[in-house]
Design an enzyme around this catalytic site. Structure first.
Site, PDB file in Angstrom:
ATOM      1  N   GLY A   1       8.469  -1.728  14.380  1.00 47.49           N
ATOM      2  CA  GLY A   1       9.053  -2.138  13.103  1.00 47.49           C
ATOM      3  C   GLY A   1      10.023  -3.298  13.285  1.00 47.49           C
ATOM      4  O   GLY A   1      11.070  -3.364  12.640  1.00 47.49           O
TER       5      GLY A   1
ATOM      6  N   LYS B   1      15.032   9.471  26.230  1.00 48.44           N
ATOM      7  CA  LYS B   1      15.063   8.817  27.539  1.00 48.44           C
ATOM      8  C   LYS B   1      15.415   7.330  27.395  1.00 48.44           C
ATOM      9  O   LYS B   1      14.844   6.621  26.570  1.00 48.44           O
ATOM     10  CB  LYS B   1      13.690   8.929  28.224  1.00 48.44           C
ATOM     11  CG  LYS B   1      13.187  10.351  28.412  1.00 48.44           C
ATOM     12  CD  LYS B   1      14.112  11.250  29.197  1.00 48.44           C
ATOM     13  CE  LYS B   1      14.119  11.046  30.669  1.00 48.44           C
ATOM     14  NZ  LYS B   1      15.051  12.014  31.345  1.00 48.44           N
ATOM     15  N   THR B   2      16.353   6.898  28.222  1.00 49.07           N
ATOM     16  CA  THR B   2      16.842   5.515  28.085  1.00 49.07           C
ATOM     17  C   THR B   2      16.201   4.552  29.107  1.00 49.07           C
ATOM     18  O   THR B   2      16.359   3.344  28.992  1.00 49.07           O
ATOM     19  CB  THR B   2      18.372   5.451  28.280  1.00 49.07           C
ATOM     20  OG1 THR B   2      18.665   5.864  29.615  1.00 49.07           O
ATOM     21  CG2 THR B   2      19.092   6.344  27.297  1.00 49.07           C
TER      22      THR B   2
ATOM     23  N   ASP C   1      13.754   7.228  12.900  1.00 48.61           N
ATOM     24  CA  ASP C   1      12.697   7.157  11.888  1.00 48.61           C
ATOM     25  C   ASP C   1      13.274   7.568  10.532  1.00 48.61           C
ATOM     26  O   ASP C   1      14.066   8.499  10.453  1.00 48.61           O
ATOM     27  CB  ASP C   1      11.543   8.112  12.254  1.00 48.61           C
ATOM     28  CG  ASP C   1      10.904   7.722  13.573  1.00 48.61           C
ATOM     29  OD1 ASP C   1      11.147   6.593  14.035  1.00 48.61           O
ATOM     30  OD2 ASP C   1      10.171   8.553  14.141  1.00 48.61           O
TER      31      ASP C   1
ATOM     32  N   CYS D   1      -7.886 -10.321  -7.779  1.00 45.46           N
ATOM     33  CA  CYS D   1      -8.720 -11.339  -7.135  1.00 45.46           C
ATOM     34  C   CYS D   1     -10.187 -10.904  -7.109  1.00 45.46           C
ATOM     35  O   CYS D   1     -10.836 -10.932  -8.141  1.00 45.46           O
ATOM     36  CB  CYS D   1      -8.162 -11.689  -5.765  1.00 45.46           C
ATOM     37  SG  CYS D   1      -8.603 -13.364  -5.277  1.00 45.46           S
TER      38      CYS D   1
ATOM     39  N   GLY E   1     -11.232  -8.022  -7.133  1.00 44.92           N
ATOM     40  CA  GLY E   1     -11.269  -6.923  -8.095  1.00 44.92           C
ATOM     41  C   GLY E   1     -11.485  -7.430  -9.513  1.00 44.92           C
ATOM     42  O   GLY E   1     -12.185  -6.818 -10.320  1.00 44.92           O
TER      43      GLY E   1
ATOM     44  N   GLU F   1     -20.976 -15.798  -3.883  1.00 44.66           N
ATOM     45  CA  GLU F   1     -20.443 -15.383  -2.574  1.00 44.66           C
ATOM     46  C   GLU F   1     -21.408 -14.374  -1.936  1.00 44.66           C
ATOM     47  O   GLU F   1     -21.582 -14.346  -0.724  1.00 44.66           O
ATOM     48  CB  GLU F   1     -19.060 -14.743  -2.738  1.00 44.66           C
ATOM     49  CG  GLU F   1     -18.480 -14.246  -1.411  1.00 44.66           C
ATOM     50  CD  GLU F   1     -17.067 -13.688  -1.497  1.00 44.66           C
ATOM     51  OE1 GLU F   1     -16.504 -13.602  -2.610  1.00 44.66           O
ATOM     52  OE2 GLU F   1     -16.521 -13.323  -0.449  1.00 44.66           O
TER      53      GLU F   1
ATOM     54  N   HIS G   1      -2.641 -12.996  -6.906  1.00 43.78           N
ATOM     55  CA  HIS G   1      -2.152 -11.815  -6.180  1.00 43.78           C
ATOM     56  C   HIS G   1      -0.702 -11.510  -6.570  1.00 43.78           C
ATOM     57  O   HIS G   1       0.220 -11.980  -5.892  1.00 43.78           O
ATOM     58  CB  HIS G   1      -2.216 -12.065  -4.671  1.00 43.78           C
ATOM     59  CG  HIS G   1      -3.607 -12.123  -4.140  1.00 43.78           C
ATOM     60  ND1 HIS G   1      -4.264 -11.025  -3.644  1.00 43.78           N
ATOM     61  CD2 HIS G   1      -4.487 -13.153  -4.051  1.00 43.78           C
ATOM     62  CE1 HIS G   1      -5.478 -11.369  -3.261  1.00 43.78           C
ATOM     63  NE2 HIS G   1      -5.639 -12.652  -3.498  1.00 43.78           N
TER      64      HIS G   1
ATOM     65  N   GLU H   1       0.933  -8.929  -6.081  1.00 44.10           N
ATOM     66  CA  GLU H   1       1.618  -8.080  -5.092  1.00 44.10           C
ATOM     67  C   GLU H   1       2.536  -8.884  -4.172  1.00 44.10           C
ATOM     68  O   GLU H   1       3.516  -8.358  -3.646  1.00 44.10           O
ATOM     69  CB  GLU H   1       0.601  -7.287  -4.264  1.00 44.10           C
ATOM     70  CG  GLU H   1      -0.273  -8.072  -3.272  1.00 44.10           C
ATOM     71  CD  GLU H   1      -1.551  -8.635  -3.892  1.00 44.10           C
ATOM     72  OE1 GLU H   1      -1.583  -8.796  -5.133  1.00 44.10           O
ATOM     73  OE2 GLU H   1      -2.507  -8.923  -3.145  1.00 44.10           O
TER      74      GLU H   1
HETATM   75  N1  GLN Z   1     -13.854 -13.442  -1.926  1.00 46.29           N
HETATM   76  C1  GLN Z   1     -13.310 -13.884  -3.160  1.00 46.29           C
HETATM   77  C2  GLN Z   1     -13.087 -15.386  -3.172  1.00 46.29           C
HETATM   78  O1  GLN Z   1     -13.027 -15.998  -2.148  1.00 46.29           O
HETATM   79  C3  GLN Z   1     -12.030 -13.164  -3.498  1.00 46.29           C
HETATM   80  C4  GLN Z   1     -10.923 -13.435  -2.534  1.00 46.29           C
HETATM   81  C5  GLN Z   1      -9.787 -12.461  -2.653  1.00 46.29           C
HETATM   82  O2  GLN Z   1      -9.974 -11.380  -3.205  1.00 46.29           O
HETATM   83  N2  GLN Z   1      -8.618 -12.796  -2.127  1.00 46.29           N
HETATM   84  O3  GLN Z   1     -12.935 -15.959  -4.214  1.00 46.29           O
END
Ligand code: GLN
Length: 546
Positions: free
Chosen positions: A17, A187-188, A240, A379, A381, A403, A515, A517
């Site tokens: 980590g 243990k160190t 942890d 993306c 998805g 693709e 994205h 996220e």
């Molecule tokens: N494979 C797809 C593309 O290249 C989606 C890429 C992704 O999901 N980051 O457009």
């Protein structure tokens, strides 16, 4: 004021980590009003992790400026407010490639080009460049001390102390203090050996952060201090924890930030950890549990979806609802059918590349659409949500992505060069196509359609979100259809590219080409993830009533 550098190395084993510890320390210094940034030096030969398999190396984190970087940069952004850029990650490959191009150009004027000083100089220049606008730069060195490949990085950081003065440089070594079940003790010795290895390269660590299963006692701390030549106060115990977001507070409780500020002679206010305390208190007060299914093909290594997992956790904090993440291998859905989706309150289909697992993802999307389960497509998805809709609702059976089917007769998803000239397709031969650095990457502006769910969620006319893909929705073909319930909720500046889709007759069905996220943080969350979690909770309640 002279700039300060904190170098973090790892010892004994990998996966301790180091990235999270570095990020936590950075957040602690930021909480003391210090201007900090964090950098990662990666010892592998790839120019960047963009071409590496997520199941081997974990997720590729994309910065606002479109760099494909190590997933540790994601940790850094989740812990501090400073945004990462392409300057914050270098690899052995990128350094060598730069030095070799200079050599070819004749920049070294006939000199013999060597690891020392040419490679080490290039490394030092990158560190200095990255820290240009910051008082403190934390530099994490990938790998474990003792590895052959990280030697030039360690040599470069050793030289930095000579170049700018030992008092402006601080070395932190993160080690493992294992617990032996048979003798019931920590243990160190591995730590002592690891420090010895560092000393042999000429680096005496100033601080040791000792990872262990249990909190270390003062006896072990004193022993490590004596053998490793580090003051007792600078031997930090990091056991942890349930949540990584507790770590800044744990380090603060042991006076790590104070020790560093004194070392650098900085008089700054005490750490203001209010925001982190709020995060911890939300973590400890989560109610109920909803099940979110991530339907993907890289589920063997959950780190492949690191930012999505963290963004879902942030959404959980914003709603005070516990989120149980269920990884569902999309190929299992192909084999075993939708049974795996029972008890799931929200379905997320993340990004991905290649055909494997696509059919299973389409099954999950159809199920979410028909059963009115909250659906979040990111993306790939989102691209698959469009394909599913065209195939099953608009009844265009051949709709697909080039693709997966380069000669597809209804390429609703295709490379931009392919559909801009549609129906005359430009043939792109595989061997002509460079896989590294050929994508639409980084922050792009997206306009939101008024009255859409996305507009309600963001409360904005336009947003900036990060991209990483080659293929796009073929808007020429899309606009030829009566889309019925499908709406375009977000589109790019030139109105050419589709960025967000939604379904009108569904409680929560959003697909985005970007994205989200990557920009979610524990303190602020992300509007789309927060709203998705809320919708999944509502779905759970309503499905219980039925
Ligand atoms: N494979 C797809 C593309 O290249 C989606 C890429 C992704 O999901 N980051 O457009």
């Amino acid at each position: 004021m002279i700039k300060k550098y904190i170098f973090i190395t790892g010892g004994v084993v990998s996966s301790l980590g180091k990235g999270i510890t570095t990020a936590s320390l950075a957040s602690l210094l930021e909480a003391r009003n210090l201007n900090v940034t964090v950098m990662k030096l990666d010892p592998y030969i790839n120019i960047d992790p963009g071409t590496m398999s997520p199941t081997e190396h974990g997720e590729v984190f994309v910065t606002e400026d479109g760099a494909e970087t190590d997933m540790d940069l994601g940790h850094y952004e989740r812990f501090i407010r400073t945004k990462m850029s392409r300057n914050n990650n270098v690899t052995t490959g990128s350094i060598y490639s730069e030095v070799i191009s200079k050599e070819r150009r004749g920049d070294f004027l006939g000199a013999t080009v060597q690891v020392i000083p040419h490679i080490t100089n290039a490394i030092k220049n990158h560190i200095i460049k990255c820290g240009k606008n910051f008082l403190i730069t934390l530099v994490e060195i990938g790998g474990t001390v003792g590895d052959i490949e990280s030697l030039p990085f360690l040599e470069a950081i050793r030289q930095m102390a000579v170049d700018i003065g030992r008092q402006h440089v601080l070395y932190i070594h993160l080690t493992l203090v294992p617990y032996l079940l048979t003798s019931k003790e920590l243990k160190t010795k591995p730590t002592q050996h690891s420090v010895k290895e560092l000393l042999s390269i000429g680096i005496q660590p100033d601080i040791l952060i000792c990872r262990s299963h249990y909190v270390m006692n003062t006896y072990d701390q004193a022993k490590i201090s004596l053998f490793c030549n580090v003051p007792e106060k600078a031997v930090i115990s990091l056991n942890d924890v349930n949540s990584i977001y507790e770590i800044p507070k744990i380090l603060n409780n042991q006076g790590l930030d104070d020790y560093i500020c004194k070392y650098f002679n900085l008089s700054v206010p005490l750490a203001n950890l209010n925001e982190w305390e709020k995060v911890i208190s939300s973590l400890n007060n989560l109610k109920g549990t909803i099940n979110i299914g991530i339907v993907g093909k890289y589920v063997v290594l959950p780190d492949a979806y690191k930012s999505i997992v963290e963004a879902l956790k942030h959404g959980s904090l914003k709603n005070n609802i516990k989120v149980n993440i269920v990884f569902i291998d999309s190929q299992d859905l192909e084999k075993n059918g939708i049974d795996l989706l029972q008890k799931i309150d929200g379905i997320l289909v993340p990004g991905g590349f290649g055909y494997r697992g696509v059919c299973g993802k389409l099954i999950a999307i159809k199920y979410a659409r028909e059963k009115r389960i909250p659906f979040f497509g990111i993306c790939l998805g989102m691209q698959l949500a469009i394909i599913e809709y065209f195939q099953n609702v608009l009844r265009i059976k051949h709709a697909h992505s080039t693709e997966f089917f380069p000669n597809c007769i209804y390429p609703i998803i295709a490379l931009i060069d392919e559909w801009q000239n549609f129906p005359k397709k430009k043939i792109i031969k595989k061997q002509d196509c460079n896989l590294g650095g050929t994508m639409r990457l980084g922050n792009q502006k997206c306009y939101l359609t008024r009255n859409s769910l996305s507009y309600k969620i963001y409360h904005k006319d336009f947003i900036f979100e990060r991209h990483r893909h080659r293929y796009e929705v073929n808007s020429h073909l899309l606009r030829k259809n009566n889309l019925l319930q499908l709406i375009i909720a977000g589109y790019s500046v030139e109105n050419q590219l589709i960025e967000i889709i939604e379904l009108k007759n569904h409680p929560w069905f959003i697909g985005c080409q970007f994205h989200p996220e990557f920009s979610s943080t524990p303190r602020d969350g992300h509007p789309l993830f927060s709203s998705f979690i809320k919708a999944a909770y509502k779905y759970q309640i309503s499905s219980k009533i039925l």
